[in-house]
Design an enzyme around this catalytic site. Structure first.
Site, short mmCIF file in Angstrom:
data_model
loop_
_atom_site.label_atom_id
_atom_site.label_comp_id
_atom_site.label_asym_id
_atom_site.label_seq_id
_atom_site.Cartn_x
_atom_site.Cartn_y
_atom_site.Cartn_z
N ASN A 126 -5.45 12.48 0.85
CA ASN A 126 -4.54 11.59 1.60
C ASN A 126 -5.33 10.79 2.62
O ASN A 126 -6.55 10.94 2.71
CB ASN A 126 -3.45 12.44 2.29
CG ASN A 126 -2.30 11.58 2.81
OD1 ASN A 126 -1.82 10.66 2.14
ND2 ASN A 126 -1.88 11.85 4.04
N ARG A 163 0.86 -1.17 0.00
CA ARG A 163 0.00 0.00 0.00
C ARG A 163 0.91 1.23 0.00
O ARG A 163 2.11 1.13 0.14
CB ARG A 163 -0.96 0.00 1.20
CG ARG A 163 -0.48 -0.59 2.51
CD ARG A 163 0.61 0.10 3.24
NE ARG A 163 0.33 1.54 3.35
CZ ARG A 163 1.29 2.39 3.53
NH1 ARG A 163 2.54 2.01 3.59
NH2 ARG A 163 1.04 3.67 3.62
N ARG A 200 -7.68 -0.44 -6.53
CA ARG A 200 -8.02 0.64 -5.60
C ARG A 200 -8.17 1.94 -6.40
O ARG A 200 -7.34 2.23 -7.25
CB ARG A 200 -6.95 0.79 -4.49
CG ARG A 200 -6.81 -0.45 -3.62
CD ARG A 200 -5.80 -0.20 -2.50
NE ARG A 200 -6.34 0.72 -1.50
CZ ARG A 200 -5.57 1.29 -0.55
NH1 ARG A 200 -4.25 1.05 -0.52
NH2 ARG A 200 -6.12 2.13 0.34
N ASP A 250 -2.11 10.91 -1.85
CA ASP A 250 -2.50 9.88 -2.81
C ASP A 250 -2.89 10.49 -4.14
O ASP A 250 -2.88 9.82 -5.17
CB ASP A 250 -3.65 9.05 -2.24
CG ASP A 250 -3.13 8.17 -1.12
OD1 ASP A 250 -2.72 7.04 -1.40
OD2 ASP A 250 -3.05 8.67 0.02
O1 MRU Z 1 -4.44 3.16 2.37
P1 MRU Z 1 -2.97 3.39 2.19
O2 MRU Z 1 -2.13 2.84 3.28
O3 MRU Z 1 -2.48 3.00 0.83
O4 MRU Z 1 -2.82 5.01 2.25
C1 MRU Z 1 -1.55 5.54 2.11
C2 MRU Z 1 -1.52 7.02 2.31
O5 MRU Z 1 -2.52 7.70 2.46
C3 MRU Z 1 -0.16 7.67 2.17
O6 MRU Z 1 -0.08 8.80 2.98
C4 MRU Z 1 0.04 8.09 0.72
O7 MRU Z 1 -0.22 7.00 -0.11
C5 MRU Z 1 1.43 8.61 0.45
S1 MRU Z 1 2.58 7.37 0.49
C6 MRU Z 1 4.05 8.07 0.11
#
Ligand code: MRU
Length: 351
Positions: free
Chosen positions: A256, A57, A100, A247
């Protein structure tokens, strides 16, 4: 998919994802910090399920994983001609696009590899090489970008600063080094003696399980707080800066991990600078916040904790995985091309 239980990942100093002779190796983040389990994936379906189950992730890592998923599809294709090969890879791209919806890096990487593949000429072997090489290029560029984000971001950090970060935007969320944690790592390496508050980041606990794990491995002082303690530590003046990842960065907002918006509003209230560290592969400037699909995950992730139900049977729960922070709450965006003030925010040209 083959699992290998082994010693501490951080000691292995392996990148978070690697291509090895037609296999893609990564670490199963759902098992961290207690167990270090390596996943060995052989086809794009195994990559897609590892993404959906959040064994992998973090936006930049999802980009590299999707690119490597297409490389596996091409590399193991039994196609005898270019069009059969491309038909198979196009199908794999569809499979990966459905994993996703929010992190733009995943779609950016698939589009980039597919554009290269469609333009490629020559026989099956030649096109396979183009696809594998492009995936490797995306991975290498991510590592390079994170180190540059670290350098640019560290200039914003003063001696002894206490930095609050949310979720995990470290090596585990990227190919290596991290974005927000890249800034913290660079400042630490420059002897700025930073300390970190890491929010636990319910419901999947990326903060307590992954961010604390990474910072402990580097010897960087970190204090874990629950997500609802952010107001408290800010009101006590215990935080000098906030640095988080992203994201998707659109024209008018940053998307994010859920909880980021709350932190941004509290930071604004207490005049604490709020920085977003992200590579330009996370930029989606042709879109605005109301066009972004926010992933809603299984409510059981909220009604249970580490697979044990904590809410009464039949309890209703919401589980949006991300939220939207309007640009007015963002002090600046730290990209590999430099520090971008949000007022004149536009897609930076590569310097
Ligand atoms: O659901 P996730 O764990 O994939 O979410 C990740 C985040 O929100 C991070 O802050 C984002 O992807 C930046 S990673 C460098």
């Amino acid at each position: 998919m083959r699992n290998a239980d082994t010693e501490c990942w951080a000691m292995s100093r392996m990148r978070t994802i690697e291509w090895k002779d037609g296999r893609v190796i990564t670490i199963d983040q759902s098992k961290l910090p207690d167990r270090t389990v390596f996943l060995e994936m052989q086809n794009c379906h195994e990559v897609a399920s590892a993404i959906k189950e959040m064994k992998m992730r973090g936006a930049p890592l999802l980009g590299a994983a999707a690119a490597y998923g297409l490389a596996l599809s091409a590399y193991h294709s039994k196609a005898k001609n270019a069009s059969d090969l491309m038909n198979g890879v196009e199908k794999s791209a569809e499979t990966l696009r459905k994993t996703r919806p929010t992190a733009v890096n995943l779609f950016w990487a698939i589009d980039r590899v597919m554009q290269k593949a469609r333009k490629a000429t020559g026989d099956v072997k030649a096109i396979v090489k183009v696809i594998v090489d492009e995936a490797e290029r995306i991975a290498n560029e991510d590592v390079e970008a994170n180190h540059r984000i670290g350098e640019h971001g560290a200039k914003l950090i003063q001696q002894g600063d206490v930095i609050l970060t949310h979720c995990n935007a470290g090596s585990l969320a990227t190919v290596d080094y991290g974005t927000a944690l890249g800034v913290i790592r660079a400042a630490w390496k420059q002897g700025k003696g930073v300390k970190v508050f890491a929010t636990e980041t319910r419901p999947k606990l990326q903060g307590s399980r992954l961010t604390v794990y990474e910072l402990q491995q580097e010897g960087i002082p970190v204090t874990l707080i629950t997500d609802n303690m952010v107001g408290y530590v800010m009101s006590k003046g215990l935080v000098n800066k906030v640095v988080v990842g992203a994201d998707r960065i659109v024209r008018d907002a940053v998307i994010n991990k859920i909880g980021t918006y709350t932190i941004a509003v509290v930071a604004h209230e207490h005049r604490v600078p709020f920085y977003v560290a992200a590579p330009t592969s996370t930029f989606d400037l042709s879109s605005s916040a109301n066009e972004v699909v926010i992933e809603n995950r299984n409510p059981e992730e909220v009604t249970s904790f580490m697979a044990r139900r904590v809410a009464p049977n039949g309890a209703e729960a919401l589980n949006p995985a991300f939220d939207v922070t309007p640009m007015r709450y963002v002090t600046a965006v730290i990209a590999e091309t430099g520090v971008l003030s949000t007022t004149e925010f536009e897609r930076p040209t590569t310097t």
